[in-house]
Design a protein around this motif. Structure first.
Motif, PDB file in Angstrom:
ATOM      1  N   GLY A 123       0.814  -1.208   0.000  1.00  0.00           N
ATOM      2  CA  GLY A 123       0.000   0.000   0.000  1.00  0.00           C
ATOM      3  C   GLY A 123       0.847   1.258   0.000  1.00  0.00           C
ATOM      4  N   LEU A 124       0.237   2.342   0.431  1.00  0.00           N
ATOM      5  CA  LEU A 124       0.892   3.659   0.447  1.00  0.00           C
ATOM      6  C   LEU A 124       1.375   3.961   1.859  1.00  0.00           C
ATOM      7  CD1 LEU A 124       1.361   5.990  -1.633  1.00  0.00           C
ATOM      8  CD2 LEU A 124      -0.680   7.076  -0.663  1.00  0.00           C
ATOM      9  N   TYR A 150       4.828   3.513  -2.538  1.00  0.00           N
ATOM     10  CA  TYR A 150       3.699   2.632  -2.828  1.00  0.00           C
ATOM     11  C   TYR A 150       4.238   1.260  -3.197  1.00  0.00           C
ATOM     12  CZ  TYR A 150      -0.348   0.469  -4.999  1.00  0.00           C
ATOM     13  OH  TYR A 150      -1.360  -0.397  -5.310  1.00  0.00           O
ATOM     14  N   SER A 151       3.709   0.236  -2.542  1.00  0.00           N
ATOM     15  CA  SER A 151       4.187  -1.134  -2.774  1.00  0.00           C
ATOM     16  C   SER A 151       3.021  -2.049  -3.111  1.00  0.00           C
ATOM     17  CB  SER A 151       4.908  -1.654  -1.518  1.00  0.00           C
ATOM     18  OG  SER A 151       5.236  -3.023  -1.655  1.00  0.00           O
ATOM     19  N   ASP A 152       3.182  -2.826  -4.181  1.00  0.00           N
ATOM     20  CA  ASP A 152       2.182  -3.823  -4.579  1.00  0.00           C
ATOM     21  C   ASP A 152       2.941  -5.103  -4.935  1.00  0.00           C
ATOM     22  OD1 ASP A 152      -0.091  -5.140  -5.368  1.00  0.00           O
ATOM     23  OD2 ASP A 152      -0.126  -4.258  -7.370  1.00  0.00           O
TER      24      ASP A 152
END
Length: 283
Positions: free
Chosen positions: A26-27, A36-38
């Motif tokens: 997420g942020l 931001y990570s996905d």
């Protein structure tokens, strides 16, 4: 002292989560910057196929008449999957460079430019084969070329062998063996567990997915239930919390129809869970 304890607790927490494959998602803010990570997992598949291709000789139908031994008239192609692996990164394919020669090579049995029928050419090639064999025998026994010995003799015999091989190939054909590596990379989605990479047809090899004449080469994921009981799941009382991605351990099968080609286990984020975890206070 409280700051030191909080730092140690934070370090232990991060190390423990990383060991389980749990990553922040997420942020969020890291070192004063917005991040931001996905998290996404990918799986690489490598399939190695051997092809043996026999092409009949141009003079095959005259082999029995002129050489006394039958020759196959049918073209044949055999294929075999040598290996199939599931890996984290596709191996680098070996590229074989084929150089094309524009020079027109005159067959060794042609001694002039007169037009000949196929049967006449076959007869000339057959006569050349027997002539070369007589010359080889004379060189080996010493009946000819008494001054040819050592490296000179070996070079002469090698040249005779090459010329004879060229003529024999015109009757008995040639067999070419090639080994090709096909690499695929799949980044699965949460909604799909099975992926058709290509199709395989005996005698042809790897064919596109749309070619229904071949059996499907399929990558199948079987994710296990994600266990979050050991994780510090946040409650309403926790003020410092963050979103984390927990991967699911998947059993992966690479299938050719119903035949298993390879198996593996991998942690896949797309089949996992997103959880909110409590974070140690920085104060």
């Amino acid at each position: 002292m409280k700051h030191i304890f909080a730092f140690i607790l934070s370090l232990v927490c991060v190390t423990s989560l990383s060991a389980q494959g749990v990553v922040r998602s997420g942020l969020y803010t890291k070192n004063g910057e917005v991040v931001y990570s996905d998290p996404q997992s990918s799986v690489a598949v490598s399939v190695v196929v051997k092809t043996v291709h026999f092409e009949p000789g141009e003079f095959a139908r005259y082999a029995q008449k002129m050489l006394g031994v039958r020759a196959s008239l049918a073209e044949k192609r055999q294929t075999e999957i040598l290996s199939a692996t599931i890996c984290d990164k596709a191996p680098q394919s070996v590229v074989t460079e084929v150089k094309e020669c524009e020079e027109v090579v005159l067959p060794v049995y042609k001694s002039d430019n007169r037009a000949q029928s196929i049967e006449q050419q076959a007869a000339a090639a057959a006569e050349m084969i027997f002539s070369l064999r007589r010359s080889r025998k004379e060189l080996i026994t010493g009946d000819a070329g008494e001054n040819v010995f050592g490296a000179g003799l070996q070079a002469a015999l090698a040249k005779i062998d090459a010329m004879e091989r060229q003529c024999l190939d015109m009757f008995y054909g040639t067999t070419t063996t090639t080994v090709d590596t096909f690499n695929y990379t799949i980044t699965p989605t949460a909604a799909e567990k099975n992926y058709i990479l290509a199709r395989y047809r005996e005698g042809v090899g790897i064919v596109p997915v749309a070619d229904l004449s071949g059996d499907p080469i399929m990558l199948c994921f079987a994710p296990e239930a994600v266990d979050t009981t050991a994780l510090p799941v946040a409650t309403e009382k926790d003020k410092n919390k963050g979103q984390f991605a927990v991967p699911a351990l998947c059993k992966i099968q690479l299938l050719l129809g119903t035949q298993t080609l390879a198996t593996a286990e991998r942690e896949i984020y797309q089949y996992g869970q997103s959880v909110t975890l409590a974070l140690p206070s920085s104060k």
